[in-house]
Write an enzyme that holds these catalytic residues in place. Structure first.
Site, mmCIF file in Angstrom:
data_model
loop_
_atom_site.group_PDB
_atom_site.id
_atom_site.type_symbol
_atom_site.label_atom_id
_atom_site.label_comp_id
_atom_site.label_asym_id
_atom_site.label_seq_id
_atom_site.Cartn_x
_atom_site.Cartn_y
_atom_site.Cartn_z
ATOM 1 N N LEU A 36 -3.407 12.999 -3.160
ATOM 2 C CA LEU A 36 -3.950 12.376 -1.943
ATOM 3 C C LEU A 36 -3.202 12.818 -0.692
ATOM 4 O O LEU A 36 -3.704 12.692 0.422
ATOM 5 C CB LEU A 36 -3.875 10.841 -2.058
ATOM 6 C CG LEU A 36 -5.156 10.124 -2.477
ATOM 7 C CD1 LEU A 36 -5.682 10.666 -3.787
ATOM 8 C CD2 LEU A 36 -4.933 8.624 -2.602
ATOM 9 N N GLY A 85 0.980 6.061 -9.446
ATOM 10 C CA GLY A 85 1.128 5.145 -8.328
ATOM 11 C C GLY A 85 0.344 3.865 -8.533
ATOM 12 O O GLY A 85 -0.624 3.824 -9.316
ATOM 13 N N ARG A 93 6.446 4.049 -10.909
ATOM 14 C CA ARG A 93 7.898 3.864 -11.032
ATOM 15 C C ARG A 93 8.206 2.417 -11.422
ATOM 16 O O ARG A 93 9.007 2.163 -12.304
ATOM 17 C CB ARG A 93 8.543 4.223 -9.686
ATOM 18 C CG ARG A 93 10.007 3.908 -9.601
ATOM 19 C CD ARG A 93 10.563 4.332 -8.265
ATOM 20 N NE ARG A 93 9.937 3.628 -7.134
ATOM 21 C CZ ARG A 93 10.289 3.797 -5.869
ATOM 22 N NH1 ARG A 93 11.230 4.677 -5.555
ATOM 23 N NH2 ARG A 93 9.688 3.125 -4.910
ATOM 24 N N LYS A 121 -3.575 -3.049 7.838
ATOM 25 C CA LYS A 121 -4.799 -3.012 7.033
ATOM 26 C C LYS A 121 -5.151 -4.365 6.409
ATOM 27 O O LYS A 121 -6.320 -4.692 6.262
ATOM 28 C CB LYS A 121 -4.674 -1.959 5.932
ATOM 29 C CG LYS A 121 -4.850 -0.535 6.433
ATOM 30 C CD LYS A 121 -4.746 0.436 5.277
ATOM 31 C CE LYS A 121 -5.405 1.746 5.615
ATOM 32 N NZ LYS A 121 -5.662 2.557 4.421
ATOM 33 N N GLY A 169 -1.164 0.641 -2.274
ATOM 34 C CA GLY A 169 -2.441 0.428 -1.588
ATOM 35 C C GLY A 169 -3.438 1.554 -1.848
ATOM 36 O O GLY A 169 -4.623 1.305 -2.118
ATOM 37 N N GLY A 194 -5.377 16.086 -0.140
ATOM 38 C CA GLY A 194 -6.050 14.906 0.405
ATOM 39 C C GLY A 194 -6.826 15.129 1.694
ATOM 40 O O GLY A 194 -7.330 14.169 2.279
HETATM 41 P P1 ATR Z 1 0.303 3.379 -0.012
HETATM 42 O O1 ATR Z 1 -0.441 2.360 0.802
HETATM 43 O O2 ATR Z 1 0.430 4.731 0.682
HETATM 44 O O3 ATR Z 1 -0.195 3.487 -1.399
HETATM 45 P P2 ATR Z 1 2.473 1.744 -0.944
HETATM 46 O O4 ATR Z 1 1.516 0.637 -1.153
HETATM 47 O O5 ATR Z 1 3.803 1.468 -0.332
HETATM 48 O O6 ATR Z 1 1.829 2.874 -0.036
HETATM 49 O O7 ATR Z 1 2.685 2.478 -2.375
HETATM 50 C C1 ATR Z 1 3.537 3.573 -2.515
HETATM 51 C C2 ATR Z 1 3.444 4.079 -3.945
HETATM 52 O O8 ATR Z 1 4.288 5.224 -4.060
HETATM 53 C C3 ATR Z 1 3.918 3.097 -4.995
HETATM 54 O O9 ATR Z 1 3.232 3.340 -6.190
HETATM 55 C C4 ATR Z 1 5.401 3.455 -5.112
HETATM 56 O O10 ATR Z 1 6.011 3.088 -6.334
HETATM 57 P P3 ATR Z 1 6.725 1.647 -6.491
HETATM 58 O O11 ATR Z 1 5.610 0.667 -6.715
HETATM 59 O O12 ATR Z 1 7.606 1.791 -7.677
HETATM 60 O O13 ATR Z 1 7.468 1.391 -5.208
HETATM 61 C C5 ATR Z 1 5.314 4.946 -5.034
HETATM 62 N N1 ATR Z 1 6.572 5.546 -4.589
HETATM 63 C C6 ATR Z 1 7.048 5.585 -3.324
HETATM 64 N N2 ATR Z 1 8.234 6.227 -3.292
HETATM 65 C C7 ATR Z 1 8.522 6.584 -4.567
HETATM 66 C C8 ATR Z 1 9.583 7.304 -5.206
HETATM 67 N N3 ATR Z 1 10.597 7.781 -4.494
HETATM 68 N N4 ATR Z 1 9.499 7.514 -6.530
HETATM 69 C C9 ATR Z 1 8.464 7.052 -7.259
HETATM 70 N N5 ATR Z 1 7.416 6.377 -6.719
HETATM 71 C C10 ATR Z 1 7.440 6.146 -5.395
#
Ligand code: ATR
Length: 289
Positions: free
Chosen positions: A226, A130, A155, A70, A133, A249
């Site tokens: 979503l 979250g 997180r 992307k 992206g 979503g």
């Molecule tokens: P996307 O494009 O689908 O948003 P991404 O940019 O990798 O994917 O973002 C994933 C989101 O899910 C982030 O907010 C991530 O939190 P971190 O910034 O702390 O990594 C969150 N996320 C993914 N796995 C997680 C988990 N096991 N517990 C809490 N938050 C999680």
């Protein structure tokens, strides 16, 4: 029937085999009687440049783009929508004789998926989980919906803070702030709308949940996840059990896809409610309850 004159569209990504876009777009083509076909291309990161440079010669009319490309595709596009310039990602490429243009349809899809609920966002407090992206696209959409305040929990707190800063500077969302885990339940209690943009709870990790089991949802809440696989995440189940209105979503997926098609065909294509129901049912057969 696919003929020599049939227009070719597709999606690139890595991995790509679970994408629902071919089912969705080919269904659209049928509904709108378009002589077109849509296929998935598995493009590895090292092949991205070659894949993009071949589009014109192969007479491919338009492309969707998913992870991990992307951000990578933006550099190859001579024309970029304002949203692409701001977010620096694209999920839709459109080809003309001479130019490749980049668009991003996620936030449009999110707003359309709200239907009548959209009005409730104005002047409401919103809690967003979250800061990745997907969260960026949603925050961009929220900026236009004029909420009272947006509280971002992630997180990794620093990423939430960075996103909030970006929201302020780039999207004009002045009333956003990041919150800590210890504030989350109080914020959920005081916000009418809670949106999960994280991947927590997505298949195959269907028992995971981005909030506590005892999160203070009530019948006054609108809770949006979503995620569409599973259709009802643990997060939505908890909210629903406490009387909240919930949404997954799936409609966002449908409307962001429809917006891509609208860009490619430069036509005002609309789905009536009967067709929307049909489209949901078709996609639901591919997903977990
Ligand atoms: P996307 O494009 O689908 O948003 P991404 O940019 O990798 O994917 O973002 C994933 C989101 O899910 C982030 O907010 C991530 O939190 P971190 O910034 O702390 O990594 C969150 N996320 C993914 N796995 C997680 C988990 N096991 N517990 C809490 N938050 C999680």
């Amino acid at each position: 029937m696919i003929k020599a004159t049939t227009d070719i569209f597709g999606i690139i990504g890595d991995p790509i085999e679970h994408s629902l876009s071919p089912i969705l777009q080919n269904w659209f083509f049928q509904q709108f009687a378009l002589d077109a076909v849509y296929v998935a291309f598995h493009v590895y990161p090292k092949e991205l440049k070659n894949a993009i440079s071949g589009l014109h010669s192969m007479n491919i009319k338009g492309l969707n783009v998913t992870l991990p490309h992307k951000a990578g595709v933006v550099d190859y596009c001579g024309i970029r929508s304002r949203e692409v310039e701001l977010l620096n990602v694209a999920n839709t490429l459109s080809l003309s004789e001479t130019e490749l243009s980049a668009h991003v349809t996620d936030s449009h899809g999110f707003k359309k998926s709200l239907g009548q609920k959209r009005v409730e966002f104005k002047n409401s407090d919103i809690c967003m989980l979250g800061a990745g992206g997907a969260a960026r696209s949603i925050l961009f959409a929220l900026a236009e919906l004029e909420p009272a305040g947006v509280f971002v929990y992630n997180r990794t707190r620093e990423k939430a803070e960075q996103l909030v800063q970006e929201g302020r500077k780039s999207f004009g969302l002045l009333n956003a702030r990041s919150i800590s885990k210890s504030e989350l339940n109080d914020v959920i209690h005081s916000c009418r709308i809670v949106i999960n943009t994280t991947s927590v709870g997505m298949y195959p990790n269907i028992h995971d949940c981005p909030v506590d089991e005892n999160a203070p949802f009530s019948d006054g809440h609108f809770v949006y996840d979503l995620i569409y696989n599973p259709l009802t995440t643990r997060f939505l189940r908890i909210a629903k059990e406490k009387g909240a209105a919930v949404q997954n979503g799936l409609d966002m997926l449908i409307f962001q896809g429809l917006e891509s098609l609208r860009i490619w065909k430069q036509a005002d294509l609309q789905l009536n409610s009967k067709h929307l129901t049909e489209c949901r049912s078709l996609l639901e057969t591919q997903l977990y309850e």
